[in-house]
Design a protein around this motif. Sequence first.
Motif, short mmCIF file in Angstrom:
data_model
loop_
_atom_site.label_atom_id
_atom_site.label_comp_id
_atom_site.label_asym_id
_atom_site.label_seq_id
_atom_site.Cartn_x
_atom_site.Cartn_y
_atom_site.Cartn_z
N GLU A 194 20.93 0.51 41.68
CA GLU A 194 20.93 1.73 40.86
C GLU A 194 21.88 2.78 41.41
O GLU A 194 22.64 3.42 40.66
CB GLU A 194 19.51 2.28 40.74
N GLN A 195 21.84 2.97 42.72
CA GLN A 195 22.73 3.96 43.33
C GLN A 195 24.19 3.54 43.21
O GLN A 195 25.08 4.36 42.96
CB GLN A 195 22.36 4.15 44.80
N ALA A 196 24.46 2.22 43.37
CA ALA A 196 25.83 1.72 43.24
C ALA A 196 26.34 1.90 41.82
O ALA A 196 27.50 2.29 41.60
CB ALA A 196 25.89 0.26 43.67
N LEU A 197 25.50 1.61 40.83
CA LEU A 197 25.90 1.79 39.43
C LEU A 197 26.20 3.26 39.13
O LEU A 197 27.17 3.58 38.43
CB LEU A 197 24.81 1.27 38.49
N ALA A 198 25.37 4.14 39.69
CA ALA A 198 25.59 5.57 39.47
C ALA A 198 26.92 6.03 40.10
O ALA A 198 27.67 6.81 39.51
CB ALA A 198 24.43 6.38 40.05
N SER A 199 27.23 5.51 41.28
CA SER A 199 28.48 5.87 41.95
C SER A 199 29.68 5.34 41.17
O SER A 199 30.70 6.03 41.01
CB SER A 199 28.50 5.32 43.38
#
Length: 451
Positions: free
Chosen positions: A365-370
Amino acid sequence: MESNDSVESLRAEHEALMHFLYLAPVGLVQAGIDGEIVMINPISAQLLMPLSPDGCLTNLFTALESVAPDLRLQCEQYPRNNGMVFEGLHIHLRPDERARTSTPQILSLTLLKLDDARIMAVIQDVTAEMRRERQLRQSDAWLSAILTRITDYALVALDRDGRLCDWNDSIARVTGFDEHVIGSPYSVFYPRDAMTDEHLLDRLREADKDGWSMDEGLRLRADGSQFWCSALIAPLPDREAFGDHPHAPAYCMILRDISDKRAATEKRRQAAFCDHLTALPNRRAFFEAAQLELDRANHTPRALALIVFDADNFKRVNDRYGHPAGDRVLCDLADALRETFRAVDTVARLGGEEFGVLLPSTGIEQALASAERLRLLVSTRLVAADGVEIAYTVSAGVAVFDGDAKGIDVLIARADEALYLAKSQGRNRVAAWTPELSNHENPPQRSRDAG
């Protein structure tokens, strides 16, 4: 008669050159200044054939474009009529998916300009030599730490969890921190977002395993200023005498201010680990960082994500505005990547218009947001080139490390599959890898020309 003798002499000279090429113990390629191959020996053909996008070896720059994208640019910018364009450029190749090993192969490339019309390339497989070189670099760093004046050091005692367990004048002299720093993790000396909690413990484990762990980079003083520092951690030999006391000294950390040597250090680092065009880390730096992160994740499981970015329709940019304009777009994308990601992330140019970002301690989730944050940032930018403003977009594929991904090649393949999905859905978007994307024997391969 004299003319015939000249022809025979030239023929004999040519045959001698061909014999030399074929018997040479290294790969040799003679090409035109535009990269068109004139002569190539078997070793070069063996090393380059797997890289050729169409299975044909007709142009040296084309064959190496996916792994060394700025060779043509470096050759064009070389100012002299003849001489060495560069020596010993290290090119990291992805492991063959059919091979049993996941160790990347490393090629060394030296490029010579013979005259205004010809170049010569010397190619060698230096995979084993590079492993030995890395060990030597670590040994040299250790010796340098021993031989340098002791007044250059801050000596810091750490407990088993990496927290400072006492204070002394050397810490104040080098970093400016007072006794209130006791109890803080040693990451207090690192810039914000330059270290994760897992990385802090990784270095302690590496010190336990190898006898010491060393890194080099920017560190923080108490007043917020930064300095270039060499940091070594070694386990204390008598730490067992303290028993299981949690706050007893277990490691010694040595911080050395080497700001005066930074220029020379950076010059060496850039020559070995930086992309010539964008000044981002290159494939060599990316694969070394990736292997280290995977080793750490295999030892102590934690989240690890990879994002692969690709500039959309980049061939059209080059065709419409020219390669110099395309280079400006790539440099602008590199700047956007620097603005978006953390200091602890590895941002690298993998080849052509493809960039990779390795994100330690980061879930999907954090990678997709970045990735989405970078995509949105790029979509608002315009690149000025020769009186025009160029708009461009990027697509991204995201994959996370898990127990099934045994090596960096698998992780990259998954991110590439997600990137292909983003491209096929219309570009200018982000997609995540799922097992369904690999549920076919021959996943589609994204064409570079398709962008």
